[in-house]
Scaffold this motif. Structure first.
Motif, PDB file in Angstrom:
ATOM      1  N   THR A   1       0.770  -0.916   0.194  1.00 16.72           N
ATOM      2  CA  THR A   1       0.401   0.296   0.061  1.00 16.72           C
ATOM      3  C   THR A   1       0.999   1.112   0.199  1.00 16.72           C
ATOM      4  OG1 THR A   1      -0.267   0.053   2.360  1.00 16.72           O
ATOM      5  CG2 THR A   1      -1.804  -0.598   1.502  1.00 16.72           C
ATOM      6  N   SER A   2       0.636   2.567  -0.378  1.00 17.07           N
ATOM      7  CA  SER A   2       1.099   3.748  -0.651  1.00 17.07           C
ATOM      8  C   SER A   2       1.804   4.032   0.972  1.00 17.07           C
ATOM      9  CB  SER A   2       0.110   4.913  -0.758  1.00 17.07           C
ATOM     10  OG  SER A   2      -0.939   5.297  -0.576  1.00 17.07           O
ATOM     11  N   ASP A   3       0.743   3.650   1.646  1.00 20.93           N
ATOM     12  CA  ASP A   3       1.664   3.736   3.536  1.00 20.93           C
ATOM     13  C   ASP A   3       2.712   3.185   4.113  1.00 20.93           C
ATOM     14  OD1 ASP A   3      -0.829   5.824   3.968  1.00 20.93           O
ATOM     15  OD2 ASP A   3      -2.133   4.527   5.015  1.00 20.93           O
ATOM     16  N   THR A   4       2.723   1.690   3.382  1.00 16.59           N
ATOM     17  CA  THR A   4       3.714   0.912   3.592  1.00 16.59           C
ATOM     18  C   THR A   4       4.677   1.144   2.495  1.00 16.59           C
ATOM     19  OG1 THR A   4       1.724  -0.817   3.721  1.00 16.59           O
ATOM     20  CG2 THR A   4       4.107  -1.474   3.540  1.00 16.59           C
ATOM     21  N   VAL A   5       4.691   1.501   1.825  1.00 13.72           N
ATOM     22  CA  VAL A   5       5.754   2.102   0.897  1.00 13.72           C
ATOM     23  C   VAL A   5       6.671   3.193   1.682  1.00 13.72           C
ATOM     24  CG1 VAL A   5       6.978   3.272  -1.088  1.00 13.72           C
ATOM     25  CG2 VAL A   5       4.960   0.490  -0.814  1.00 13.72           C
ATOM     26  N   ARG A   6       6.097   4.368   1.719  1.00 11.46           N
ATOM     27  CA  ARG A   6       6.138   5.303   2.722  1.00 11.46           C
ATOM     28  C   ARG A   6       6.862   5.427   3.110  1.00 11.46           C
ATOM     29  NH1 ARG A   6       1.039   7.241   0.925  1.00 11.46           N
ATOM     30  NH2 ARG A   6       0.824   8.874  -0.472  1.00 11.46           N
TER      31      ARG A   6
END
Length: 439
Positions: A133-138
Motif C-alpha cells: 500500500t502507499s502507506d507501507t511504501v512511505r
C-alpha cells in the motif's frame, strides 16, 4: 507531450519497444568523459541452467557477486525477469532474476582518489498486510532513510512472498526467500510505523545496501536522502490481467532529474483489492536518491523493451542497447518489470520491462556537465555500469523483422535505426519542454 502514442484500445499491439528521451539522437550519442562497463547476470531459484546461476535465495547474492565486486563492479539494479502476478504465477520463469552490474571506465577527468570497494548487504524486512500500500511504501522509504543516516547507500529492493498464492498477489515459492531471521528484525528508532502493524508471515522485502569501512566511502555515497515521486499509468486488461500500459515517463520524472536526483527503485500497486472494480489506471511510487554533493541535472532515456525467453534462456532483452549507450556515458539506475506477458511469432514467451537511464546534462559549448561541482566521479563511483555481455543476453527480437545493424539487433532493426527517431523529437532545456519520442 508531443508524441503519438498508440491508443490502448488495441491490447494486441506487438510493437517491439519504445524509446523516450529528453534528447535527440545526435545528443544521445555524444561522447562524454565517463563510460561504463555492464555485466548482466541471470539467477534462478529453481536450479542451474547453462546461462543461469542457481541460488536458493536472493539473500545469497552478495556471495554470488563477490568476484565481480573485486573487479570494480557494483550492483546497479535487480529485478525479476517475469513479474509474478496473475497468470504468470505458475510459470517457472517467475523464478528468474536479473542482476545488472556496473563499473565506471577510467577517465582523466575522474577524481584520482581511490575508495574501497563497497560491500553488498541484504536485509529481510517483513511487511504488514498481504499486499503493498502507499502507506507501507512511505514507511519503507522512511526506514531506508534511517539506514542511510548510518552510512549506507540504498541499492534497491525485491518483493517476496514466501508461501501461498492469494488473489493474484506477488508470489515466489518458499525457497525463494527461505532464510528470514529467527527473530523479527529490529527497527531503527523512529521507524515504528512498520512494527505497529500486524506482519504477514509471507510478504517480505529484500532490501539491498552498499556499505564501506569507516572513512573509505566516496563522498557522494554519504548522507544520501531518499524521496518518493508519483508513478501513474493507464492500463488495459484482459479480465484481471494487465495486457498493456501507457505512462508519461518523462513528465513523471523530469522535475526530479532536473534536481540531479537518481531514480533508484519503484513500487507499483498492481493488486486490485477484493470486491473493488478493476481500475483503468494504476498508481505507485518512484524512489529517488538525492546525493549530498550537489550533482548537475540529468538527462534521461526511458526504454519500454520486450524480453523474449526461448526455452529456459533469455533470447532478447535490453542488453545490446544498454551496452551501446554505455559508450556515451548513460547510466542504468532502475528497471521496472511489468506483468505484461505475450508470445512472439515463434511461440516464445515475451514480457515487457521499463528501463531508466540517466546522464548529467551537457553544456552545448564544452560538452561537459553544466555543473562541475560533482563532476565525473559523483554518480559514477557508487552507481556504476559495460559492454561485457553475459551469456544470457542473446540477440533477437519479438518482431519478425529482427535484423542487425552494427551488431545490436534491438527493436526490429538495430540500435541505429531505433534511435534515428530521436531526431524527430527532443528536449529543449532552455524552454523547459519535454517531448516523448516513440518507436
Amino acid at each position: 507531450m508531443g508524441c503519438g502514442l498508440r491508443k490502448l484500445e488495441d491490447p494486441e499491439d506487438s510493437s517491439p519497444g519504445k524509446i523516450y528521451s529528453t534528447l535527440k539522437r545526435p545528443q544521445v550519442e555524444t561522447k562524454t568523459d565517463t563510460g561504463y562497463d555492464y555485466v548482466l547476470l541471470d539467477f534462478s531459484l529453481e536450479g542451474s541452467r547453462p546461462t543461469v546461476q542457481y541460488v536458493s535465495t536472493l539473500s545469497e547474492l552478495p556471495q554470488a557477486l563477490q568476484s565481480y565486486y573485486t573487479q570494480g563492479y557494483v550492483l546497479a539494479a535487480l529485478h525479476p525477469i517475469i513479474l509474478s502476478l496473475g497468470r504468470s504465477r505458475s510459470l517457472p520463469f517467475s523464478l528468474l532474476y536479473r542482476a545488472i552490474l556496473a563499473r565506471p571506465r577510467p577517465s582523466n577527468q575522474m577524481a584520482s582518489t581511490c575508495h574501497s570497494a563497497p560491500v553488498l548487504r541484504v536485509e529481510d524486512w517483513p511487511l504488514p498486510g498481504d499486499s503493498l500500500t502507499s502507506d507501507t511504501v512511505r514507511a519503507l522509504i522512511d526506514r531506508v532513510n534511517s539506514s542511510a543516516r548510518g552510512g549506507v547507500q540504498f541499492v534497491g529492493s525485491v518483493l517476496q512472498q514466501v508461501s501461498g498464492i492469494t488473489n493474484g498477489r506477488v508470489h515466489s515459492p518458499k525457497r525463494s526467500c527461505r532464510s528470514p531471521p529467527r527473530t523479527p528484525p529490529q527497527t531503527p528508532p523512529g521507524d515504528r510505523e512498520l512494527e505497529d502493524n500486524t506482519y504477514s508471515p509471507d510478504l517480505r522485502l529484500l532490501v539491498f545496501f552498499h556499505s564501506w569501512p569507516p572513512g573509505c566511502a566516496p563522498l557522494d555515497s554519504l548522507g544520501c536522502q531518499y524521496h518518493q515521486g508519483a508513478l501513474s499509468m493507464r492500463v488495459s486488461r484482459k479480465g484481471q490481467v494487465v495486457s498493456a500500459l501507457e505512462a508519461d515517463w518523462l513528465e513523471l520524472t523530469a522535475a526530479y532529474y532536473r534536481k540531479g536526483w537518481s531514480l533508484v527503485d519503484s513500487f507499483v500497486y498492481w493488486d486490485t483489492p477484493k470486491g473493488e472494480p478493476v481500475p483503468r489506471s494504476l498508481e505507485g511510487l518512484f524512489v529517488y536518491e538525492e546525493s549530498s554533493t550537489s550533482p548537475p541535472p540529468n538527462d534521461t532515456i526511458v526504454v519500454e523493451q520486450w524480453t523474449v525467453i526461448e526455452g529456459s534462456n533469455v533470447k532478447t532483452d535490453y542488453g545490446p542497447l544498454l551496452h551501446t549507450l554505455a559508450e556515451f556515458g548513460w547510466l542504468l539506475t532502475c528497471v521496472l518489470p511489468t506483468p505484461i506477458i505475450r508470445h512472439d511469432s515463434d511461440g516464445n514467451l515475451a514480457t515487457k520491462q521499463v528501463v531508466f537511464l540517466q546522464r548529467p546534462v551537457r553544456s552545448s559549448a564544452s560538452g561537459h556537465p553544466r555543473s562541475q561541482t560533482a563532476a565525473a566521479h559523483s554518480d559514477v563511483s557508487s552507481r556504476s555500469v559495460s559492454r561485457v555481455v553475459s551469456g544470457s543476453a542473446h540477440t533477437g527480437d519479438i518482431s519478425p523483422t529482427a535484423g542487425g545493424i552494427g551488431g545490436f539487433p534491438v527493436f526490429g532493426g538495430g540500435y541505429s535505426s531505433s534511435l534515428s527517431h530521436l531526431e524527430e523529437g527532443g528536449f529543449e532545456q532552455e524552454e523547459g519542454k519535454a517531448e516523448v519520442t516513440c518507436m
